[in-house]
Enzyme design. Sequence first.
Site, PDB file in Angstrom:
ATOM      1  N   PHE A 227       0.988  -1.255  -0.057  1.00 18.66           N
ATOM      2  CA  PHE A 227      -0.030   0.119  -0.026  1.00 18.66           C
ATOM      3  C   PHE A 227       0.761   1.161   0.000  1.00 18.66           C
ATOM      4  CE2 PHE A 227      -1.792  -3.253   2.462  1.00 18.66           C
ATOM      5  CZ  PHE A 227      -3.046  -3.719   1.908  1.00 18.66           C
ATOM      6  N   ASP A 249       1.146  -1.155  -5.047  1.00 19.24           N
ATOM      7  CA  ASP A 249      -0.058  -0.338  -4.823  1.00 19.24           C
ATOM      8  C   ASP A 249      -1.268  -0.677  -5.866  1.00 19.24           C
ATOM      9  OD1 ASP A 249      -0.870   2.346  -2.930  1.00 19.24           O
ATOM     10  OD2 ASP A 249      -2.222   2.153  -4.655  1.00 19.24           O
ATOM     11  N   ASP A 300       0.551  -0.703   5.274  1.00 21.07           N
ATOM     12  CA  ASP A 300      -0.129   0.473   5.743  1.00 21.07           C
ATOM     13  C   ASP A 300      -1.466   0.720   4.744  1.00 21.07           C
ATOM     14  OD1 ASP A 300      -0.875   2.918   6.745  1.00 21.07           O
ATOM     15  OD2 ASP A 300       0.425   4.124   5.270  1.00 21.07           O
ATOM     16  N   CYS A 340      -5.280   2.510  10.263  1.00 20.02           N
ATOM     17  CA  CYS A 340      -5.654   3.821  10.439  1.00 20.02           C
ATOM     18  C   CYS A 340      -7.277   3.975  10.348  1.00 20.02           C
ATOM     19  CB  CYS A 340      -5.156   4.599   9.162  1.00 20.02           C
ATOM     20  SG  CYS A 340      -5.896   4.333   7.475  1.00 20.02           S
TER      21      CYS A 340
HETATM   22  N1  SAH Z   1       1.930   4.215   3.160  1.00 21.69           N
HETATM   23  C1  SAH Z   1       1.513   5.560   2.534  1.00 21.69           C
HETATM   24  C2  SAH Z   1      -0.318   5.751   2.624  1.00 21.69           C
HETATM   25  C3  SAH Z   1      -1.013   4.466   2.152  1.00 21.69           C
HETATM   26  S1  SAH Z   1      -2.616   4.804   1.876  1.00 21.69           S
HETATM   27  C4  SAH Z   1       2.230   6.688   2.680  1.00 21.69           C
HETATM   28  O1  SAH Z   1       3.208   6.802   3.439  1.00 21.69           O
HETATM   29  O2  SAH Z   1       1.904   7.712   1.965  1.00 21.69           O
HETATM   30  C5  SAH Z   1      -3.429   3.293   1.180  1.00 21.69           C
HETATM   31  C6  SAH Z   1      -3.002   2.978  -0.276  1.00 21.69           C
HETATM   32  O3  SAH Z   1      -3.658   1.695  -0.320  1.00 21.69           O
HETATM   33  C7  SAH Z   1      -3.430   3.997  -1.238  1.00 21.69           C
HETATM   34  O4  SAH Z   1      -2.514   4.303  -1.929  1.00 21.69           O
HETATM   35  C8  SAH Z   1      -4.394   2.925  -2.151  1.00 21.69           C
HETATM   36  O5  SAH Z   1      -4.550   2.958  -3.543  1.00 21.69           O
HETATM   37  C9  SAH Z   1      -4.057   1.333  -1.515  1.00 21.69           C
HETATM   38  N2  SAH Z   1      -4.874   0.329  -1.687  1.00 21.69           N
HETATM   39  C10 SAH Z   1      -5.918   0.276  -1.337  1.00 21.69           C
HETATM   40  N3  SAH Z   1      -6.535  -1.196  -1.398  1.00 21.69           N
HETATM   41  C11 SAH Z   1      -5.361  -1.630  -1.899  1.00 21.69           C
HETATM   42  C12 SAH Z   1      -5.214  -3.117  -2.068  1.00 21.69           C
HETATM   43  N4  SAH Z   1      -6.308  -4.004  -2.013  1.00 21.69           N
HETATM   44  N5  SAH Z   1      -4.340  -3.411  -2.967  1.00 21.69           N
HETATM   45  C13 SAH Z   1      -3.124  -2.875  -3.027  1.00 21.69           C
HETATM   46  N6  SAH Z   1      -3.366  -1.357  -2.710  1.00 21.69           N
HETATM   47  C14 SAH Z   1      -4.536  -0.926  -2.268  1.00 21.69           C
END
Ligand code: SAH
Length: 396
Positions: A227, A249, A300, A340
């Site tokens: 993520f 992601d 995350d 979160c």
């Molecule tokens: N760690 C990042 C914030 C993560 S936000 C930072 O520090 O900036 C969560 C992310 O998860 C988003 O970018 C979203 O596109 C992604 N996401 C949501 N569901 C997902 C999934 N099933 N598989 C992969 N990515 C996913």
Amino acid sequence: MAKVFLRAGKERSALRRHPWLFEDAVGRLEGRARPGDTVEVLAHGGKPLGRAAWSPEARIRARVWSFDPAETIDDAFFKRRVALAVARRQAMPELAEQEGLRLIHAESDGLPGVIADRYGETVVVQLNSAGAEKWRGAIVTALVRATGCARVYERSDSESRAQEGLAPITGWVHGEPPDGPVVVGENGLRLAVDFAGGHKTGFYLDQRDNRRLLRELAAGQRVLNCFCYTGGFSLQALAGGAEHVLSIDSSGPALEQARANLILNPALPAERAEWLQADVFEALREFRAAGRAFGLIVLDPPKFAPSAAHAEQAARAYLDINLLAYRLLVPGGLLMTYSCSGGMGTERFQKIVANAALDAGRDARILRRLQAAADHPIGLAYPEGEYLKGLLVLAD
Ligand code: SAH
């Protein structure tokens, strides 16, 4: 000013200075109030308790601006509260020096429904409640005055805003758009922020300290960043000397931004970075089947439990990805895992991370408890402010 009387036996939360008055606690409304209007809050017996913003369509029927029943809610009130929030951050050297900084953290800064993030000379404001909406002008003016920033962009398109019955609003509310992309420094790296199209106000400022911690742990590691969004954790791992950083992601635009952020930092070893657009749940299963292993894994994920009602479903998702992560972790590997979700408590989350270790047959211990950076304070009267919780776990 209209008067709102709380129901008998439903005053406890307000007496403990929690800013939310739920529909089931709100009794009689005496007088007329439109969405966002300031109302006087009184105990069932008529004792004045404070002043709140009325929101007739929301389950949170009113949000308290002030627990001083004599405090007038006007432009000067917002000028004071905004200036105080900004001054609190200026008083902390580690925050004062940040280009990317949360200036107003809503309820926990005494401004329910108001988020303001600073990215250099640009402030991005998010007005999430009927009360915040009503005082838009005063809030923006106060922000410009308190920060001296050149421009303010409004990013009021959140889910919580929809729950208040408010239409989304985005666009410039002060100053001229910048000439080029907005780039901020964080822990020595440069990151572009897409405040108009990205998540939240464009960037996850709350993870700043945790990204620095990752940098300190990354030397020589094979890192898996799940993520990854725009690559905040990934870039810090590279800066910390990671041997390889694989970032996943599901969002194409987020990964595009992540790659662009890597180019913004030419000192980083780009050849050690690998980006994968995939669903984390599927990718981790495939890695397992392929026998891949990592020394340090970051999880995350997005909010699986936006509210307590989603907690069960969310718990299964957290258990699943944490279990998958343990299975990919080398002996002695580190797992940095987060939730979160406002609807997932700290204890519950820890239990899930423990159950995942058990299911994976791994003996593990917590090295550190992790939380949002200090520009995301948690009002002591407002435990909901503790939405981000994380654990750094060492697994045998
Ligand atoms: N760690 C990042 C914030 C993560 S936000 C930072 O520090 O900036 C969560 C992310 O998860 C988003 O970018 C979203 O596109 C992604 N996401 C949501 N569901 C997902 C999934 N099933 N598989 C992969 N990515 C996913």
